[in-house]
Design an enzyme around this catalytic site. Structure first.
Site, PDB file in Angstrom:
ATOM      1  N   SER A   1       0.817  -1.084  -0.281  1.00 41.27           N
ATOM      2  CA  SER A   1      -0.122  -0.205  -0.111  1.00 41.27           C
ATOM      3  C   SER A   1       0.936   1.123  -0.071  1.00 41.27           C
ATOM      4  CB  SER A   1      -0.655   0.095   1.104  1.00 41.27           C
ATOM      5  OG  SER A   1      -1.559   1.508   1.503  1.00 41.27           O
TER       6      SER A   1
ATOM      7  N   TYR B   1      -1.497  -1.196  10.379  1.00 45.45           N
ATOM      8  CA  TYR B   1      -1.609  -0.883   9.044  1.00 45.45           C
ATOM      9  C   TYR B   1      -0.443  -0.544   8.936  1.00 45.45           C
ATOM     10  CZ  TYR B   1      -3.935  -0.663   3.973  1.00 45.45           C
ATOM     11  OH  TYR B   1      -4.299  -1.221   3.624  1.00 45.45           O
TER      12      TYR B   1
ATOM     13  N   LYS C   1       2.676  -2.769   6.115  1.00 40.83           N
ATOM     14  CA  LYS C   1       2.480  -2.616   4.561  1.00 40.83           C
ATOM     15  C   LYS C   1       3.851  -1.849   4.398  1.00 40.83           C
ATOM     16  CE  LYS C   1      -1.193  -3.305   3.067  1.00 40.83           C
ATOM     17  NZ  LYS C   1      -2.071  -4.977   2.554  1.00 40.83           N
TER      18      LYS C   1
END
Ligand code: NDP
Length: 255
Positions: free
Chosen positions: A147, A162, A166
């Site tokens: 991402s 998160y 990533k």
């Protein structure tokens, strides 16, 4: 056969898509099937819509229930694919989760849950697929879902777990690419910007209102706009591309 088919065609290839029951995974699964791949969707819940739309369009697809955080389920799913389809050539390692929480709101258990799915789950799939590819002399392509959050922090959305997961996916990808280069296995990652899917629907409206005007293109991307990058990485066209992260974010990470 057209020049584009020669470069990007996936006829005869078997492609796995994890988390292909909705969102980006569903649309990319359809794109891989349209390019000639036989698609196997792995996911915790069913993927009837994905399988129906691929088969109605004349493509080939089937679903295997599998939680990517569970090594024994991944091993069993891959063994079933080898039995039914005889190869695993492409993996779109896409399953992932996101929690929108400030650092002091998230519990350690929630932090672990995100890392467990986004990083360890992708590693479990990479490792199991890499073993099969090496044992069977398959020159495969693995595409790990990262991402833009692996490179930048999305103010004002605090999602430390998160972002960390990533960023680690991007470096895990580089590490595996180097380790398996002489085995002919290519490992790359894809870093989308903000894409309209069920996951981003969950983003609180006030965050979206703050974000969209900051985006150079003043809009989110669509899952369809990720298909060309995946086809490039999946196909022989990207034969010398490994360990790369392809950013598809409408220049969001440029500002
Ligand atoms: P969705 O929430 O729409 O889809 C995620 C998919 O992953 C679902 O099919 C879900 O199915 C599956 N999944 C989740 N956990 C597991 C698990 N443990 N085992 C197997 N399948 C699982 O998200 P998106 O389509 O938006 O996101 C897909 C990927 O793209 C994610 O990795 C995400 O981080 C990444 N991404 C998304 C962006 C966006 O803006 N949408 C931007 C950048 C990257 P189920 O819950 O039924 O198991």
């Amino acid at each position: 056969m057209s020049y584009l088919d020669e470069l990007f065609g996936l006829n005869g290839k078997v492609a796995i898509v994890t988390g292909g029951g909705r969102g980006i995974g569903q649309v990319v699964a359809e794109g891989l099937a349209k390019s000639g791949a036989k698609v196997v969707v792995l996911g915790r819940s069913g993927a009837d819509e994905t399988i129906d739309s691929i088969t109605k369009a004349g493509g080939k697809a089937y679903f295997i229930a599998c939680d990517v955080t569970k090594e024994e389920q991944v091993d069993a799913a891959l063994a079933e694919i080898m039995k039914r389809s005889g190869s695993i050539d492409i993996v779109f390692n896409n399953a992932g989760i996101c929690m929108h929480q400030g650092t002091f709101e998230a519990t350690i258990e929630e932090f672990r849950e995100v890392i467990d799915c986004n990083l360890t789950g992708e590693f479990i799939v990479c490792r199991a697929v890499g073993k099969i590819m090496i044992e069977n002399h398959i020159k495969g392509s693995i595409i790990n879902m990262a991402s833009m959050s692996g490179s930048i922090v999305n103010i004002p959305q605090w999602q430390c777990s998160y972002n960390a997961s990533k960023a680690a996916v991007i470096h895990m990808t580089r590490s595996l690419a180097a380790e398996w280069a002489l085995d002919g296995i290519r490992v790359n990652s894809l870093s989308p910007g903000y894409i309209a899917t069920p996951m981003s629907v969950d983003t609180p409206q006030e965050l979206k209102d703050a974000w969209i005007p900051l985006m150079p293109m003043h809009r989110m991307g669509t899952p369809e706009e990720l298909i060309p990058a995946v086809l490039y990485l999946a196909s022989d066209a990207s034969g010398y591309t490994t360990g790369s992260d392809i950013i598809v974010d409408g220049a969001y990470t440029c500002i």
